[in-house]
Design a protein around this motif. Structure first.
Motif, short mmCIF file in Angstrom:
data_model
loop_
_atom_site.label_atom_id
_atom_site.label_comp_id
_atom_site.label_asym_id
_atom_site.label_seq_id
_atom_site.Cartn_x
_atom_site.Cartn_y
_atom_site.Cartn_z
N GLY A 263 0.83 -1.19 0.00
CA GLY A 263 0.00 0.00 0.00
C GLY A 263 0.86 1.24 0.00
O GLY A 263 2.09 1.16 0.13
N PHE A 264 0.22 2.39 -0.16
CA PHE A 264 0.94 3.66 -0.23
C PHE A 264 0.33 4.67 0.73
O PHE A 264 -0.87 4.69 0.98
CB PHE A 264 0.83 4.29 -1.63
N ALA A 265 1.19 5.55 1.23
CA ALA A 265 0.76 6.85 1.76
C ALA A 265 1.28 7.87 0.76
O ALA A 265 2.46 7.85 0.39
CB ALA A 265 1.35 7.11 3.13
N VAL A 266 0.40 8.74 0.29
CA VAL A 266 0.75 9.71 -0.75
C VAL A 266 0.51 11.11 -0.20
O VAL A 266 -0.60 11.42 0.26
CB VAL A 266 -0.10 9.47 -2.02
N GLY A 267 1.54 11.94 -0.23
CA GLY A 267 1.38 13.28 0.32
C GLY A 267 2.63 14.12 0.10
O GLY A 267 3.60 13.68 -0.52
N ARG A 268 2.59 15.34 0.59
CA ARG A 268 3.78 16.19 0.56
C ARG A 268 4.89 15.54 1.36
O ARG A 268 4.63 14.90 2.39
CB ARG A 268 3.49 17.57 1.16
N PRO A 269 6.14 15.69 0.94
CA PRO A 269 7.24 15.07 1.69
C PRO A 269 7.27 15.45 3.16
O PRO A 269 7.58 14.61 4.02
CB PRO A 269 8.48 15.56 0.94
N ASP A 270 6.94 16.71 3.49
CA ASP A 270 6.99 17.11 4.89
C ASP A 270 5.92 16.43 5.72
O ASP A 270 6.11 16.15 6.92
CB ASP A 270 6.88 18.63 5.02
N LEU A 271 4.77 16.12 5.10
CA LEU A 271 3.72 15.40 5.81
C LEU A 271 4.11 13.94 6.00
O LEU A 271 3.93 13.37 7.09
CB LEU A 271 2.39 15.50 5.07
N LEU A 272 4.64 13.33 4.95
CA LEU A 272 5.05 11.93 5.05
C LEU A 272 6.18 11.76 6.07
O LEU A 272 6.26 10.71 6.74
CB LEU A 272 5.50 11.41 3.68
N ALA A 273 7.02 12.76 6.19
CA ALA A 273 8.14 12.67 7.14
C ALA A 273 7.65 12.53 8.57
O ALA A 273 8.34 11.95 9.41
CB ALA A 273 9.03 13.91 7.01
N LYS A 274 6.46 13.03 8.86
CA LYS A 274 5.93 12.93 10.22
C LYS A 274 5.50 11.50 10.57
O LYS A 274 5.29 11.19 11.74
CB LYS A 274 4.77 13.90 10.40
N LEU A 275 5.37 10.66 9.56
CA LEU A 275 5.00 9.26 9.80
C LEU A 275 6.22 8.40 10.12
O LEU A 275 6.10 7.36 10.80
CB LEU A 275 4.28 8.67 8.59
N THR A 276 7.39 8.80 9.63
CA THR A 276 8.56 7.92 9.71
C THR A 276 9.02 7.60 11.13
O THR A 276 9.53 6.50 11.35
CB THR A 276 9.73 8.51 8.91
N PRO A 277 8.85 8.49 12.13
CA PRO A 277 9.32 8.10 13.47
C PRO A 277 8.60 6.89 14.05
O PRO A 277 9.12 6.25 14.97
CB PRO A 277 9.02 9.35 14.32
N PHE A 278 7.43 6.57 13.51
CA PHE A 278 6.66 5.45 14.06
C PHE A 278 7.11 4.10 13.50
O PHE A 278 6.61 3.06 13.91
CB PHE A 278 5.17 5.67 13.81
N GLY A 279 8.04 4.12 12.55
CA GLY A 279 8.62 2.87 12.07
C GLY A 279 8.07 2.43 10.73
O GLY A 279 6.95 2.76 10.36
N GLN A 280 8.87 1.68 10.03
CA GLN A 280 8.46 1.15 8.74
C GLN A 280 9.44 0.05 8.35
O GLN A 280 10.62 0.30 8.12
CB GLN A 280 8.45 2.24 7.66
N ASN A 281 8.95 -1.18 8.30
CA ASN A 281 9.80 -2.28 7.88
C ASN A 281 10.05 -2.21 6.39
O ASN A 281 9.27 -1.63 5.63
CB ASN A 281 9.15 -3.62 8.22
N ALA A 282 11.15 -2.83 5.98
CA ALA A 282 11.42 -2.93 4.54
C ALA A 282 10.31 -3.74 3.88
O ALA A 282 9.80 -4.71 4.45
CB ALA A 282 12.77 -3.60 4.32
#
Length: 410
Positions: A263-282
């Protein structure tokens, strides 16, 4: 020892990242599969040796009709299966061939986006959960339609955000004006379009209005899990314009990859960056390769939209011809029926007839959701449903004050 001012931002970031990771670790990610499983477990226990999903002795009987989790019974396309077979021998390595990057570039080119607008996840449940955690808090609420997909509310409970439920319109669309006005301190306004569980549409014009009039500092979280099953326009162009929204996409529905995950999250890079601290497996290379093959098959979406649409229309026509009440004008692979009796009792009675339908929602306790299966599966549904509805109501099966124009809110 005194911390130098230059160290403070780095220290703050470390504390934030650590705190975000702890929140994510403490919060189970709610999915359609987990909600469907919980609903079925809440009824009488299945026969010995049978569970809802799984393998081996706990697998459901082969003749059970599974129309409870909005899955696509057509499964992944041949192109997707071929792609999985191609990359599976490379599964001992971490994506040496760059499958996920190729997927991002393919979707970006097809959608008029830049690669930095796209974050890939194993399905859309993770980015939905993380978006709510990132943009809600005890002072920033989560605004949602009622009824709608529940996963975001579970995430909002984790962030200790106020949950604001807003009734659908009489046409079962999102009441965007009421949602925007519901809380001046909203953090996330969640729009599932088409809506789960009703399968109904909210116009793009209404979504644009909500985007232009929402409270300052909030985002729209537009869940387009089912958008390919309709002819309705999507909202990816609003991402390309740099608007305050995140759009969710999944390969679990029309692409038939619920068990493969992408699946995808699609958005401005600054908005997507706020999701990254919560983790993301390869990403697994099988999921990325299958997703890219699905995107590259130009005939896949229209062909499946036609098959699923014809089956839905046939089933709804049969329901109406037999005097059953279908809610709204469903346009996707699920619909709701107002049964006039306790929906959970109907669920249990259907399950006893080897047909597993979808759950109920608190606001409409008489209504059950039904996913669209194959024509053969829906034929079995018709037989079982008619038998259940013709049977006398047991004591307690009727729910008082359950008319569909009554709503409850938190």
């Amino acid at each position: 020892m005194t911390t130098r001012k230059a160290d403070a931002p780095a220290l703050g970031r470390r504390h934030f990242l650590r705190g975000a990771a702890l929140i994510a670790a403490a919060a189970p990610i709610v999915t359609e599969a987990s909600l469907a499983h919980a609903a079925a477990q809440a009824t009488t226990s299945p026969p010995s040796g049978m569970a809802l999903h799984g393998q081996g002795p706990d697998a459901p009987p082969s003749d059970m009709v599974l129309i409870n989790a909005n899955e696509n019974p057509l499964g992944p396309s041949k192109a997707a299966c071929d792609a999985i077979a191609r990359v599976a021998p490379l599964g001992g390595r971490y994506d040496l061939t760059g499958e996920t990057d190729l997927l991002v570039r393919t979707f970006a080119a097809q959608s008029g986006l830049k690669p930095e607008n796209i974050a890939v996840y194993a399905g859309s449940s993770e980015p939905l959960h993380y978006s709510v955690l990132a943009f809600t808090s005890p002072t920033k609420s989560f605004v949602t339609a009622d009824p709608s997909y529940e996963a975001g509310m579970y995430a909002a409970k984790t962030s200790r955000a106020k949950i604001v439920k807003v009734p659908l319109t009489k046409d079962c669309a999102h009441d965007v004006k009421a949602m925007v006005a519901a809380d001046a301190q909203a953090g996330v306004i969640y729009i599932c379009n088409p809506n789960n569980p009703t399968g109904t549409l909210t116009t793009k014009q209404d979504i644009i209005w909500a985007l232009e009039n929402k409270p300052a500092g909030s985002i729209l979280l537009v869940d387009e899990a089912y958008i390919h099953l309709t002819d309705a326009p999507d909202t990816l162009d609003l991402v390309a314009q740099g608007k305050d929204l995140i759009v969710l996409r999944t390969f679990s529905k029309i692409y038939g990859m619920a068990g493969i995950r992408c699946g995808f999250a699609v958005g401005r890079p600054d908005l997507l960056a706020k999701l990254t601290p919560f983790g993301q497996n390869a990403m697994p290379i099988t999921g990325s390769a299958a997703a890219r093959a699905s995107l590259e098959d130009a005939s896949l979406v229209p062909a499946r939209r036609k098959i699923i649409g014809e089956t839905r229309r046939d089933t709804i026509a049969w329901l109406k011809a037999n005097g059953y009440k279908v809610i709204g004008d469903p346009q996707t692979n699920c619909f709701m029926i107002d049964t006039g009796r306790n929906g959970k009792a109907v669920f249990a009675a259907m399950k006893a007839k080897n047909v597993l339908i979808g759950r109920t929602w608190p606001v409409w306790p008489n209504a059950v959701r039904v996913s669209v299966g194959t024509p053969e599966e829906m034929a079995k549904f018709k037989v079982a449903f008619k038998e259940v509805m013709a049977s006398p109501m047991a004591s307690g099966d009727h729910v008082q004050h359950a008319e569909l124009d009554y709503y409850t809110t938190l």
